[in-house]
Design a protein around this motif. Structure first.
Motif, PDB file in Angstrom:
ATOM      1  N   PRO A  89       4.760  16.373  13.825  1.00 50.82           N
ATOM      2  CA  PRO A  89       5.488  16.894  12.657  1.00 50.82           C
ATOM      3  C   PRO A  89       4.548  17.260  11.521  1.00 50.82           C
ATOM      4  CG  PRO A  89       5.630  14.511  12.719  1.00 50.82           C
ATOM      5  CD  PRO A  89       4.931  14.928  13.995  1.00 50.82           C
ATOM      6  N   ASN A  90       5.040  18.101  10.624  1.00 50.76           N
ATOM      7  CA  ASN A  90       4.282  18.381   9.413  1.00 50.76           C
ATOM      8  C   ASN A  90       4.755  17.422   8.319  1.00 50.76           C
ATOM      9  OD1 ASN A  90       6.737  19.425   8.334  1.00 50.76           O
ATOM     10  ND2 ASN A  90       6.270  21.434   9.221  1.00 50.76           N
ATOM     11  N   GLU A  91       4.162  17.535   7.150  1.00 47.99           N
ATOM     12  CA  GLU A  91       4.457  16.574   6.089  1.00 47.99           C
ATOM     13  C   GLU A  91       5.890  16.705   5.585  1.00 47.99           C
ATOM     14  OE1 GLU A  91       1.513  16.453   3.055  1.00 47.99           O
ATOM     15  OE2 GLU A  91      -0.094  15.884   4.433  1.00 47.99           O
ATOM     16  N   ARG A  92       6.452  17.903   5.635  1.00 41.25           N
ATOM     17  CA  ARG A  92       7.842  18.078   5.221  1.00 41.25           C
ATOM     18  C   ARG A  92       8.787  17.375   6.201  1.00 41.25           C
ATOM     19  NH1 ARG A  92       9.040  22.149   1.461  1.00 41.25           N
ATOM     20  NH2 ARG A  92      11.130  22.296   2.379  1.00 41.25           N
ATOM     21  N   THR A  93       8.429  17.402   7.490  1.00 36.60           N
ATOM     22  CA  THR A  93       9.250  16.710   8.491  1.00 36.60           C
ATOM     23  C   THR A  93       9.215  15.205   8.281  1.00 36.60           C
ATOM     24  OG1 THR A  93       8.700  18.471  10.059  1.00 36.60           O
ATOM     25  CG2 THR A  93       9.706  16.487  10.959  1.00 36.60           C
ATOM     26  N   ILE A  94       8.078  14.669   7.820  1.00 29.99           N
ATOM     27  CA  ILE A  94       7.982  13.243   7.516  1.00 29.99           C
ATOM     28  C   ILE A  94       9.013  12.862   6.464  1.00 29.99           C
ATOM     29  CG2 ILE A  94       6.542  11.468   6.445  1.00 29.99           C
ATOM     30  CD1 ILE A  94       5.784  12.019   9.291  1.00 29.99           C
ATOM     31  N   ASP A  95       9.192  13.716   5.453  1.00 26.64           N
ATOM     32  CA  ASP A  95      10.188  13.450   4.423  1.00 26.64           C
ATOM     33  C   ASP A  95      11.585  13.353   5.028  1.00 26.64           C
ATOM     34  OD1 ASP A  95       8.150  13.515   2.564  1.00 26.64           O
ATOM     35  OD2 ASP A  95       8.487  15.612   2.031  1.00 26.64           O
ATOM     36  N   VAL A  96      11.863  14.189   6.036  1.00 31.36           N
ATOM     37  CA  VAL A  96      13.167  14.151   6.698  1.00 31.36           C
ATOM     38  C   VAL A  96      13.345  12.820   7.436  1.00 31.36           C
ATOM     39  CG1 VAL A  96      14.620  15.209   8.468  1.00 31.36           C
ATOM     40  CG2 VAL A  96      13.284  16.657   6.926  1.00 31.36           C
ATOM     41  N   THR A 113       9.486   5.953  -2.628  1.00 30.58           N
ATOM     42  CA  THR A 113       8.779   7.231  -2.649  1.00 30.58           C
ATOM     43  C   THR A 113       7.798   7.228  -3.813  1.00 30.58           C
ATOM     44  OG1 THR A 113      10.677   8.415  -1.722  1.00 30.58           O
ATOM     45  CG2 THR A 113       9.006   9.730  -2.853  1.00 30.58           C
ATOM     46  N   VAL A 114       6.540   7.430  -3.517  1.00 26.84           N
ATOM     47  CA  VAL A 114       5.514   7.542  -4.552  1.00 26.84           C
ATOM     48  C   VAL A 114       5.243   9.031  -4.718  1.00 26.84           C
ATOM     49  CG1 VAL A 114       3.202   6.896  -5.298  1.00 26.84           C
ATOM     50  CG2 VAL A 114       4.558   5.306  -3.891  1.00 26.84           C
ATOM     51  N   ARG A 115       5.760   9.603  -5.776  1.00 28.81           N
ATOM     52  CA  ARG A 115       5.759  11.048  -5.950  1.00 28.81           C
ATOM     53  C   ARG A 115       4.362  11.644  -5.852  1.00 28.81           C
ATOM     54  NH1 ARG A 115       9.748  14.139  -7.560  1.00 28.81           N
ATOM     55  NH2 ARG A 115      10.930  12.281  -8.223  1.00 28.81           N
ATOM     56  N   GLY A 116       4.265  12.666  -5.010  1.00 29.53           N
ATOM     57  CA  GLY A 116       3.011  13.381  -4.859  1.00 29.53           C
ATOM     58  C   GLY A 116       2.003  12.703  -3.941  1.00 29.53           C
ATOM     59  N   ILE A 117       2.344  11.501  -3.419  1.00 30.95           N
ATOM     60  CA  ILE A 117       1.391  10.774  -2.566  1.00 30.95           C
ATOM     61  C   ILE A 117       2.013  10.442  -1.208  1.00 30.95           C
ATOM     62  CG2 ILE A 117      -0.100   8.755  -2.354  1.00 30.95           C
ATOM     63  CD1 ILE A 117      -0.195   8.587  -5.378  1.00 30.95           C
ATOM     64  N   GLY A 118       3.044   9.606  -1.212  1.00 31.43           N
ATOM     65  CA  GLY A 118       3.622   9.209   0.070  1.00 31.43           C
ATOM     66  C   GLY A 118       4.695   8.159  -0.120  1.00 31.43           C
ATOM     67  N   TYR A 119       4.639   7.073   0.692  1.00 31.09           N
ATOM     68  CA  TYR A 119       5.692   6.063   0.692  1.00 31.09           C
ATOM     69  C   TYR A 119       5.093   4.656   0.722  1.00 31.09           C
ATOM     70  CZ  TYR A 119       8.525  10.111   1.817  1.00 31.09           C
ATOM     71  OH  TYR A 119       9.128  11.342   1.781  1.00 31.09           O
ATOM     72  N   ARG A 120       5.893   3.699   0.244  1.00 26.50           N
ATOM     73  CA  ARG A 120       5.427   2.319   0.184  1.00 26.50           C
ATOM     74  C   ARG A 120       6.606   1.391   0.483  1.00 26.50           C
ATOM     75  NH1 ARG A 120       4.125   1.924  -5.030  1.00 26.50           N
ATOM     76  NH2 ARG A 120       6.014   0.769  -5.606  1.00 26.50           N
ATOM     77  N   PHE A 121       6.315   0.296   1.199  1.00 25.97           N
ATOM     78  CA  PHE A 121       7.322  -0.736   1.434  1.00 25.97           C
ATOM     79  C   PHE A 121       7.259  -1.751   0.311  1.00 25.97           C
ATOM     80  CE2 PHE A 121       8.140  -5.065   3.089  1.00 25.97           C
ATOM     81  CZ  PHE A 121       9.502  -4.944   3.310  1.00 25.97           C
ATOM     82  N   ASP A 122       8.409  -2.008  -0.333  1.00 26.43           N
ATOM     83  CA  ASP A 122       8.508  -3.010  -1.388  1.00 26.43           C
ATOM     84  C   ASP A 122       9.416  -4.126  -0.902  1.00 26.43           C
ATOM     85  OD1 ASP A 122       6.845  -1.731  -3.131  1.00 26.43           O
ATOM     86  OD2 ASP A 122       8.427  -0.798  -4.317  1.00 26.43           O
ATOM     87  N   ARG A 123       8.878  -5.312  -0.779  1.00 22.21           N
ATOM     88  CA  ARG A 123       9.678  -6.458  -0.340  1.00 22.21           C
ATOM     89  C   ARG A 123      10.499  -7.003  -1.517  1.00 22.21           C
ATOM     90  NH1 ARG A 123       8.306 -11.119   3.494  1.00 22.21           N
ATOM     91  NH2 ARG A 123       6.304 -10.093   3.770  1.00 22.21           N
ATOM     92  N   HIS A 124      11.792  -7.194  -1.289  1.00 26.47           N
ATOM     93  CA  HIS A 124      12.661  -7.798  -2.279  1.00 26.47           C
ATOM     94  C   HIS A 124      12.895  -9.264  -1.917  1.00 26.47           C
ATOM     95  CE1 HIS A 124      14.553  -3.610  -3.318  1.00 26.47           C
ATOM     96  NE2 HIS A 124      13.248  -3.655  -3.478  1.00 26.47           N
ATOM     97  N   ALA A 125      13.538  -9.982  -2.827  1.00 27.62           N
ATOM     98  CA  ALA A 125      13.828 -11.392  -2.564  1.00 27.62           C
ATOM     99  C   ALA A 125      14.799 -11.552  -1.405  1.00 27.62           C
ATOM    100  CB  ALA A 125      14.389 -12.046  -3.822  1.00 27.62           C
ATOM    101  N   ARG A 137       0.835  -1.204   0.000  1.00 25.92           N
ATOM    102  CA  ARG A 137       0.000   0.000   0.000  1.00 25.92           C
ATOM    103  C   ARG A 137       0.862   1.243   0.000  1.00 25.92           C
ATOM    104  NH1 ARG A 137      -3.516   0.704   4.947  1.00 25.92           N
ATOM    105  NH2 ARG A 137      -3.528   2.798   4.056  1.00 25.92           N
ATOM    106  N   THR A 138       0.427   2.268  -0.708  1.00 29.87           N
ATOM    107  CA  THR A 138       1.086   3.567  -0.634  1.00 29.87           C
ATOM    108  C   THR A 138       0.466   4.338   0.528  1.00 29.87           C
ATOM    109  OG1 THR A 138       1.536   3.633  -3.006  1.00 29.87           O
ATOM    110  CG2 THR A 138       1.549   5.734  -1.822  1.00 29.87           C
ATOM    111  N   ILE A 139       1.303   4.705   1.491  1.00 28.01           N
ATOM    112  CA  ILE A 139       0.830   5.378   2.696  1.00 28.01           C
ATOM    113  C   ILE A 139       1.085   6.873   2.560  1.00 28.01           C
ATOM    114  CG2 ILE A 139       0.971   5.477   5.201  1.00 28.01           C
ATOM    115  CD1 ILE A 139       0.053   2.779   4.047  1.00 28.01           C
ATOM    116  N   GLU A 140       0.009   7.641   2.664  1.00 27.27           N
ATOM    117  CA  GLU A 140       0.150   9.088   2.563  1.00 27.27           C
ATOM    118  C   GLU A 140       0.801   9.652   3.819  1.00 27.27           C
ATOM    119  OE1 GLU A 140      -3.352  11.146   1.261  1.00 27.27           O
ATOM    120  OE2 GLU A 140      -4.066   9.421   0.113  1.00 27.27           O
ATOM    121  N   ARG A 141       1.399  10.819   3.674  1.00 25.31           N
ATOM    122  CA  ARG A 141       2.131  11.422   4.780  1.00 25.31           C
ATOM    123  C   ARG A 141       1.229  11.699   5.978  1.00 25.31           C
ATOM    124  NH1 ARG A 141       4.200  12.992   0.025  1.00 25.31           N
ATOM    125  NH2 ARG A 141       6.486  13.033  -0.236  1.00 25.31           N
TER     126      ARG A 141
END
Length: 265
Positions: free
Chosen positions: A213-220, A238-250, A194-198
């Motif tokens: 914190p504000n949304e800019r602080t989340i980026d930090v 980083t999902v531009r303009g939305i937030g962040y997502r965890f991607d599991r690798h092998a 899931r892409t999680i918004e700030r």
């Protein structure tokens, strides 16, 4: 669901078993129950009038020498269906316990977390709660029953996100995340794909705190987390303009108890 309520500051050492609120919520004491403080002699003065030396003597007996009690955890095992059948809800139980705590000890602070489990999972509710909230003795029994050892958690290469122990290993070495950095990563991991918004991160990880914190602080915060993940930092996308997502690798392994780690209630 099940609830555990943890008090991070101890209540007054003296007990008040005749308090009407305590009788209302705690119910009668079972005949075999063992009190956690030494009983008062029949001729003792009321707790409020006792000298400091007598009050100190009523400390919890299990506290080792050289340490002090800073609070306690009360594990409550009850799912939503059972609470509804009893004419209540998890939220009402939590609020009642908080109200009772405030009446007994206005200086006490409380923190509540809800323990989640897959639908249809078996076992006693209170055991599920203890595992989900990482009770050390419950985890030790589970590992013993499964025949696990520390060697079973070793991974020569790749990432281990160990939710049960609150740690991250990169190629076998600790990543050295702060508490909040691990909570941030865990929040994303438990919502894999899931892409999680700030604003959702702020509400989920900083709710009730004095400094939000504000949304800019989340980026930090995310930037610091990714820097500590080193060459594995792209597991946090980083999902531009939305937030962040965890991607599991092998090469990513996630360790956790039989039930997911709880989020803040």
């Amino acid at each position: 669901m099940s609830i555990a309520l943890a008090h991070v500051r101890p209540s007054h050492p003296a007990t008040r078993p005749t308090h009407p609120a305590a009788q209302r919520f705690a119910g009668p004491r079972p005949a075999a129950a063992v009190p956690t403080v030494a009983p008062q002699p029949a001729a003792a003065q009321p707790a409020a009038a006792q000298p400091a030396a007598d009050v100190a003597a009523a400390r919890i007996r299990s506290v080792p020498e050289g340490t002090e009690a800073r609070g306690f955890v009360l594990y409550v095992g009850i799912d939503e269906a059972k609470a509804a059948a009893d004419g209540t809800s998890l939220h009402r139980i939590v609020e009642a316990l908080r109200t009772l705590t405030a009446e007994l000890s206005p200086s006490a602070e409380t923190y509540a977390a809800v323990a989640l489990a897959p639908e249809g999972a078996g076992g006693r509710d209170v055991d599920v709660v203890r595992l989900a909230l990482q009770d050390p003795s419950a985890l030790a029994r589970q590992r013993e029953a499964q025949g696990l050892s520390d060697d079973a958690d070793r991974h020569p290469d790749g990432v281990i996100i160990d939710i049960s122990r609150k740690r991250v290993l990169l190629d076998g070495e600790p990543a050295g995340l702060t508490y909040k950095e691990f909570e941030l990563l865990q929040f994303l991991v438990l919502r894999e794909g899931r892409t999680i918004e700030r604003h959702e991160l702020i509400e989920g990880l900083w709710a009730g705190e004095d400094e939000v914190p504000n949304e800019r602080t989340i980026d930090v915060h995310v930037r610091r987390l990714r820097s500590k993940l080193a060459h594995y930092q792209d597991i946090v996308r980083t999902v531009r303009g939305i937030g962040y997502r965890f991607d599991r690798h092998a090469d990513v392994s996630i360790r956790q108890a039989s039930t997911p780690s709880p989020d803040v209630f």
